[in-house]
Design a protein around this motif. Structure first.
Motif, PDB file in Angstrom:
ATOM      1  N   LEU A 196      91.817 -12.000  28.174  1.00 20.57           N
ATOM      2  CA  LEU A 196      91.775 -10.591  27.774  1.00 20.57           C
ATOM      3  C   LEU A 196      91.406  -9.714  28.973  1.00 20.57           C
ATOM      4  CD1 LEU A 196      91.945  -8.515  25.515  1.00 20.57           C
ATOM      5  CD2 LEU A 196      89.569  -9.009  24.949  1.00 20.57           C
ATOM      6  N   ASP A 197      90.439 -10.177  29.763  1.00 22.25           N
ATOM      7  CA  ASP A 197      90.034  -9.416  30.955  1.00 22.25           C
ATOM      8  C   ASP A 197      91.188  -9.279  31.935  1.00 22.25           C
ATOM      9  OD1 ASP A 197      87.568  -8.645  30.345  1.00 22.25           O
ATOM     10  OD2 ASP A 197      86.499 -10.180  31.503  1.00 22.25           O
ATOM     11  N   ALA A 198      91.903 -10.372  32.116  1.00 25.03           N
ATOM     12  CA  ALA A 198      93.025 -10.352  33.061  1.00 25.03           C
ATOM     13  C   ALA A 198      94.083  -9.353  32.592  1.00 25.03           C
ATOM     14  CB  ALA A 198      93.619 -11.745  33.196  1.00 25.03           C
ATOM     15  N   LEU A 199      94.314  -9.320  31.279  1.00 23.23           N
ATOM     16  CA  LEU A 199      95.306  -8.386  30.751  1.00 23.23           C
ATOM     17  C   LEU A 199      94.867  -6.937  30.939  1.00 23.23           C
ATOM     18  CD1 LEU A 199      96.395 -10.152  27.437  1.00 23.23           C
ATOM     19  CD2 LEU A 199      97.741  -9.820  29.509  1.00 23.23           C
ATOM     20  N   ARG A 200      93.562  -6.706  30.747  1.00 21.36           N
ATOM     21  CA  ARG A 200      93.065  -5.335  30.931  1.00 21.36           C
ATOM     22  C   ARG A 200      93.218  -4.897  32.378  1.00 21.36           C
ATOM     23  NH1 ARG A 200      87.327  -5.887  28.964  1.00 21.36           N
ATOM     24  NH2 ARG A 200      87.069  -3.627  29.015  1.00 21.36           N
ATOM     25  N   THR A 201      92.964  -5.816  33.293  1.00 20.71           N
ATOM     26  CA  THR A 201      93.121  -5.479  34.711  1.00 20.71           C
ATOM     27  C   THR A 201      94.573  -5.146  35.021  1.00 20.71           C
ATOM     28  OG1 THR A 201      91.354  -7.020  35.197  1.00 20.71           O
ATOM     29  CG2 THR A 201      92.697  -6.319  37.061  1.00 20.71           C
ATOM     30  N   ARG A 202      95.482  -5.972  34.491  1.00 26.38           N
ATOM     31  CA  ARG A 202      96.905  -5.697  34.737  1.00 26.38           C
ATOM     32  C   ARG A 202      97.322  -4.364  34.159  1.00 26.38           C
ATOM     33  NH1 ARG A 202      99.856 -10.803  32.586  1.00 26.38           N
ATOM     34  NH2 ARG A 202     101.671  -9.448  32.438  1.00 26.38           N
ATOM     35  N   ILE A 207      98.766   1.357  34.814  1.00 24.43           N
ATOM     36  CA  ILE A 207      98.487   2.778  34.579  1.00 24.43           C
ATOM     37  C   ILE A 207      98.453   3.520  35.917  1.00 24.43           C
ATOM     38  CG2 ILE A 207      96.715   4.429  33.819  1.00 24.43           C
ATOM     39  CD1 ILE A 207      96.036   2.436  31.561  1.00 24.43           C
ATOM     40  N   GLU A 208      97.791   2.918  36.899  1.00 26.20           N
ATOM     41  CA  GLU A 208      97.723   3.537  38.226  1.00 26.20           C
ATOM     42  C   GLU A 208      99.124   3.721  38.807  1.00 26.20           C
ATOM     43  OE1 GLU A 208      95.226   4.946  39.961  1.00 26.20           O
ATOM     44  OE2 GLU A 208      94.375   4.707  37.960  1.00 26.20           O
ATOM     45  N   GLN A 209      99.921   2.674  38.724  1.00 25.04           N
ATOM     46  CA  GLN A 209     101.283   2.749  39.269  1.00 25.04           C
ATOM     47  C   GLN A 209     102.110   3.789  38.525  1.00 25.04           C
ATOM     48  OE1 GLN A 209     101.978  -1.605  38.892  1.00 25.04           O
ATOM     49  NE2 GLN A 209     103.003  -1.389  40.848  1.00 25.04           N
ATOM     50  N   ARG A 382     104.841  10.374  29.029  1.00 23.36           N
ATOM     51  CA  ARG A 382     104.956   9.600  27.791  1.00 23.36           C
ATOM     52  C   ARG A 382     104.558   8.145  28.018  1.00 23.36           C
ATOM     53  NH1 ARG A 382     108.308   6.266  24.889  1.00 23.36           N
ATOM     54  NH2 ARG A 382     109.792   5.832  26.548  1.00 23.36           N
ATOM     55  N   HIS A 383     104.969   7.599  29.161  1.00 24.30           N
ATOM     56  CA  HIS A 383     104.659   6.203  29.462  1.00 24.30           C
ATOM     57  C   HIS A 383     103.170   6.026  29.719  1.00 24.30           C
ATOM     58  CE1 HIS A 383     108.956   6.397  31.239  1.00 24.30           C
ATOM     59  NE2 HIS A 383     108.998   6.190  29.944  1.00 24.30           N
ATOM     60  N   ILE A 384     102.598   6.986  30.457  1.00 24.05           N
ATOM     61  CA  ILE A 384     101.163   6.891  30.749  1.00 24.05           C
ATOM     62  C   ILE A 384     100.376   6.980  29.442  1.00 24.05           C
ATOM     63  CG2 ILE A 384      99.233   8.028  31.923  1.00 24.05           C
ATOM     64  CD1 ILE A 384     101.347   9.011  33.986  1.00 24.05           C
ATOM     65  N   ASP A 385     100.789   7.903  28.570  1.00 21.78           N
ATOM     66  CA  ASP A 385     100.100   8.038  27.274  1.00 21.78           C
ATOM     67  C   ASP A 385     100.140   6.726  26.503  1.00 21.78           C
ATOM     68  OD1 ASP A 385      99.665  10.635  27.944  1.00 21.78           O
ATOM     69  OD2 ASP A 385     101.229  11.478  26.650  1.00 21.78           O
ATOM     70  N   ALA A 386     101.298   6.072  26.522  1.00 21.84           N
ATOM     71  CA  ALA A 386     101.433   4.811  25.781  1.00 21.84           C
ATOM     72  C   ALA A 386     100.550   3.720  26.406  1.00 21.84           C
ATOM     73  CB  ALA A 386     102.892   4.367  25.745  1.00 21.84           C
ATOM     74  N   LEU A 387     100.505   3.697  27.726  1.00 26.14           N
ATOM     75  CA  LEU A 387      99.679   2.686  28.403  1.00 26.14           C
ATOM     76  C   LEU A 387      98.195   2.906  28.107  1.00 26.14           C
ATOM     77  CD1 LEU A 387     101.498   2.625  31.884  1.00 26.14           C
ATOM     78  CD2 LEU A 387     101.490   0.790  30.192  1.00 26.14           C
ATOM     79  N   VAL A 388      97.796   4.180  28.132  1.00 25.66           N
ATOM     80  CA  VAL A 388      96.393   4.489  27.839  1.00 25.66           C
ATOM     81  C   VAL A 388      96.086   4.154  26.379  1.00 25.66           C
ATOM     82  CG1 VAL A 388      94.734   6.387  27.618  1.00 25.66           C
ATOM     83  CG2 VAL A 388      96.165   6.216  29.662  1.00 25.66           C
ATOM     84  N   LYS A 389      97.073   4.408  25.520  1.00 25.08           N
ATOM     85  CA  LYS A 389      96.909   4.086  24.100  1.00 25.08           C
ATOM     86  C   LYS A 389      96.751   2.573  23.904  1.00 25.08           C
ATOM     87  CE  LYS A 389      99.663   4.868  20.028  1.00 25.08           C
ATOM     88  NZ  LYS A 389     100.961   5.411  19.656  1.00 25.08           N
ATOM     89  N   ALA A 390      97.379   1.811  24.787  1.00 27.12           N
ATOM     90  CA  ALA A 390      97.262   0.347  24.694  1.00 27.12           C
ATOM     91  C   ALA A 390      95.917  -0.128  25.218  1.00 27.12           C
ATOM     92  CB  ALA A 390      98.394  -0.315  25.482  1.00 27.12           C
ATOM     93  N   ARG A 391      95.332   0.631  26.107  1.00 32.27           N
ATOM     94  CA  ARG A 391      94.075   0.175  26.712  1.00 32.27           C
ATOM     95  C   ARG A 391      92.910   0.290  25.738  1.00 32.27           C
ATOM     96  NH1 ARG A 391      92.230   2.631  32.273  1.00 32.27           N
ATOM     97  NH2 ARG A 391      91.997   4.467  31.002  1.00 32.27           N
ATOM     98  N   GLU A 392      92.933   1.329  24.914  1.00 30.77           N
ATOM     99  CA  GLU A 392      91.795   1.542  24.012  1.00 30.77           C
ATOM    100  C   GLU A 392      91.525   0.345  23.109  1.00 30.77           C
ATOM    101  OE1 GLU A 392      92.891   5.265  22.286  1.00 30.77           O
ATOM    102  OE2 GLU A 392      92.660   6.277  24.228  1.00 30.77           O
ATOM    103  N   PRO A 393      92.538  -0.156  22.362  1.00 37.06           N
ATOM    104  CA  PRO A 393      92.245  -1.317  21.517  1.00 37.06           C
ATOM    105  C   PRO A 393      91.820  -2.548  22.320  1.00 37.06           C
ATOM    106  CG  PRO A 393      94.587  -0.750  21.426  1.00 37.06           C
ATOM    107  CD  PRO A 393      93.898   0.352  22.146  1.00 37.06           C
ATOM    108  N   LEU A 394      92.321  -2.684  23.535  1.00 36.31           N
ATOM    109  CA  LEU A 394      91.909  -3.845  24.347  1.00 36.31           C
ATOM    110  C   LEU A 394      90.433  -3.743  24.718  1.00 36.31           C
ATOM    111  CD1 LEU A 394      94.819  -4.656  26.818  1.00 36.31           C
ATOM    112  CD2 LEU A 394      94.341  -5.551  24.540  1.00 36.31           C
ATOM    113  N   ASP A 395      90.010  -2.527  25.054  1.00 32.83           N
ATOM    114  CA  ASP A 395      88.595  -2.333  25.379  1.00 32.83           C
ATOM    115  C   ASP A 395      87.731  -2.623  24.150  1.00 32.83           C
ATOM    116  OD1 ASP A 395      89.439  -1.634  27.851  1.00 32.83           O
ATOM    117  OD2 ASP A 395      89.121   0.531  27.633  1.00 32.83           O
ATOM    118  N   ARG A 396      88.196  -2.102  23.012  1.00 29.27           N
ATOM    119  CA  ARG A 396      87.446  -2.356  21.766  1.00 29.27           C
ATOM    120  C   ARG A 396      87.402  -3.836  21.467  1.00 29.27           C
ATOM    121  NH1 ARG A 396      90.038   2.050  19.287  1.00 29.27           N
ATOM    122  NH2 ARG A 396      91.586   0.624  18.435  1.00 29.27           N
ATOM    123  N   GLY A 397      88.549  -4.497  21.613  1.00 30.40           N
ATOM    124  CA  GLY A 397      88.640  -5.936  21.321  1.00 30.40           C
ATOM    125  C   GLY A 397      87.685  -6.734  22.182  1.00 30.40           C
TER     126      GLY A 397
END
Ligand code: GDP
Length: 445
Positions: A196-202, A207-209, A382-397
């Motif tokens: 999970l940590d590795a996925l969050r880092t990726r 997001i940066e890219q 739109r892509h950045i928004d989606a990526l950020v939207k994906a990060r929130e549940p990962l952080d919660r998880g």
């Protein structure tokens, strides 16, 4: 979702820009494309071959001579049968041909409809379709290269790979939940947390890219702020190498906001010279200060210009806290210093145009851009928004897993994250991929 509908009408449009030119292209796509071209040219097109023909109107009069070029679906841009007619670039000729095609049963295409069909027919995903528009709109060579990489699928593949691994981890977690008697306790051995940590880092890297990629598309908005006479207009002039701003030594000259777009290492940058920020009684200048504040809030980055001899310089209050800034200590020529950069602080001379390269370096560093001028690929908000939207549940998880040691909630968070990612390409429903992965997952031993 791709493959939901096959269009049964044939569309046509002028593919070249409006106006007169050497060549004008009409594109026809749909089941009747070849037949319509045959009716116009009295010869049936063949796939991937072209021929020269007279195109005639209903009365048999020649409208123009054209190269007729055929592509059979699915090996075409839209995935349907496509014919391109290359005529002389006369708007009148092109319009006459379009009218004739419509009389023969074609429909005028809506904006973007060829790309939309390409997406619906699975010739490309959503991010790639967007990249076509970005490539066409690219403002610099670097932006065009990045859009071309997105079109080629560089961004989509990174998103797909991450999506795939998220789903795989979810399957793993669900397996641990569904088969608690397994020999290996998936969750307890720390593997899940590590993956999970590795996925969050990726995801963070992506997001940066994507942010860098968006800047290439949209350009960077820089607001130049600082006290009157600090040298803001001089800096704008030095950077644009033109006398676009009025430079005087009377404080408060820049009353409006001046905007100039330049290319900074491949990145389109809009510089806005704002009125000096200070308390003022002058009504015109008050309006200028108000606009400066508005400009500041819309900016991606601030250039804060300070007279190097000004000991009392301080950032104006009320700046958006996440807004990055570069401090520019101007007028080094007056104190006999050399240009210098220390992180986000640059000493330079706007008057002599010295130290601008260091400023460019600082911009790159602040934005995390690569030395060749920008992101690996183009992206959109739109892509950045989606990526950020994906990060929130990962952080919660991750938090839930650490707190409870249970995967119940994590599985759901992983599903939400994967769903957010799938919005980018619009290609995969996660259930589809789930089915695929389950079928190769030997759980039923
Ligand atoms: P602004 O009010 O912040 O836009 O400042 P200006 O660009 O109008 O500059 C104010 C004065 O400072 C002008 O007389 C400029 O020529 C002078 N100035 C600006 N930059 C420099 C610099 O790097 N060196 C020196 N010596 N003078 C500068």
């Amino acid at each position: 979702m791709p493959n939901v509908s096959a269009s049964n009408d044939t569309i046509c449009a002028i593919a070249t820009p409006p106006g007169r030119g050497g060549v004008g292209v009409i594109r026809i796509s749909g089941p009747d494309a070849f037949e319509l071209a045959r009716r116009l040219s009295a010869r049936a097109p063949e796939a991937r071959r072209f021929f020269l023909a007279d195109l005639r109107d209903d009365q048999g009069e020649v409208i123009d001579q054209a190269l007729v070029l055929g592509f059979r679906g699915p090996a075409s841009f839209t995935g349907e049968d496509v014919v391109e007619l290359q005529t002389h670039g006369s708007p009148v000729v092109l319009e006459m041909l379009l009218e004739r095609l419509v009389r023969l049963g074609a429909r005028r295409a809506r904006p973007g409809e060829f790309s939309e069909r390409a997406y619906l027919n699975d010739r490309m995903d959503l991010a790639q379709a967007e990249a076509i528009a970005d490539l066409i709109a690219a403002g610099t060579a670097q932006a065009a290269r990045a859009a071309s990489r997105s079109l080629e699928g560089v961004f989509s593949r990174l998103v797909d790979a991450l999506h795939h691994d998220l789903v795989e981890l979810r399957v793993w977690v669900e397996a641990a939940l569904d088969f608690p008697d397994e020999d290996v306790d998936f969750l307890a051995d720390g593997q899940v947390a590590a993956r999970l940590d590795a996925l969050r880092t990726r995801l963070d890297e992506l997001i940066e890219q994507a942010r860098a990629g968006r800047l290439l598309n949209d350009g960077l908005r820089v607001a130049i702020i600082g006290k009157p006479n600090a040298g803001k207009s001089s800096l704008l002039n030095a950077m644009t190498r033109r006398d676009s701003a009025i430079v005087t030594d009377i404080p408060g000259t820049t009353r409006d906001v001046l905007r100039e777009t330049i290319e900074l290492g491949g990145l389109p940058v809009t510089l806005a010279d704002t009125a000096g920020l200070r308390d003022t009684e002058d009504r015109v200048e008050i309006e200028g200060v108000r606009r400066a504040e508005r400009e500041m809030h819309a900016a991606d980055l601030l250039f804060w210009v300070v007279d190097i001899e000004d000991e009392a310089a301080h950032l104006p209050p009320g700046l958006p806290p996440e807004l990055p800034f570069i401090r520019i200590n101007n007028k080094i020529d007056r104190v006999g210093r050399e240009p210098r950069r220390e992180g986000r602080s640059v000493d330079l001379s706007a008057l002599e145009g010295r130290g601008l390269d260091l400023l460019e370096q600082a911009v790159r560093e602040v934005l995390g851009l690569q030395s060749d001028g920008g992101g690996e690929f183009s992206a959109r908000q739109r892509h950045i928004d989606a990526l950020v939207k994906a990060r929130e549940p990962l952080d919660r998880g991750a938090r839930e897993l650490a707190a409870t040691g249970s995967g119940e909630l994590l599985a759901e968070e992983l599903r939400m994250a994967a769903e957010a990612l799938a919005e980018i390409t619009g290609r995969m429903s996660s259930d589809e991929l789930l089915g695929h992965i389950f079928s190769s997952f030997c759980i039923g031993k």
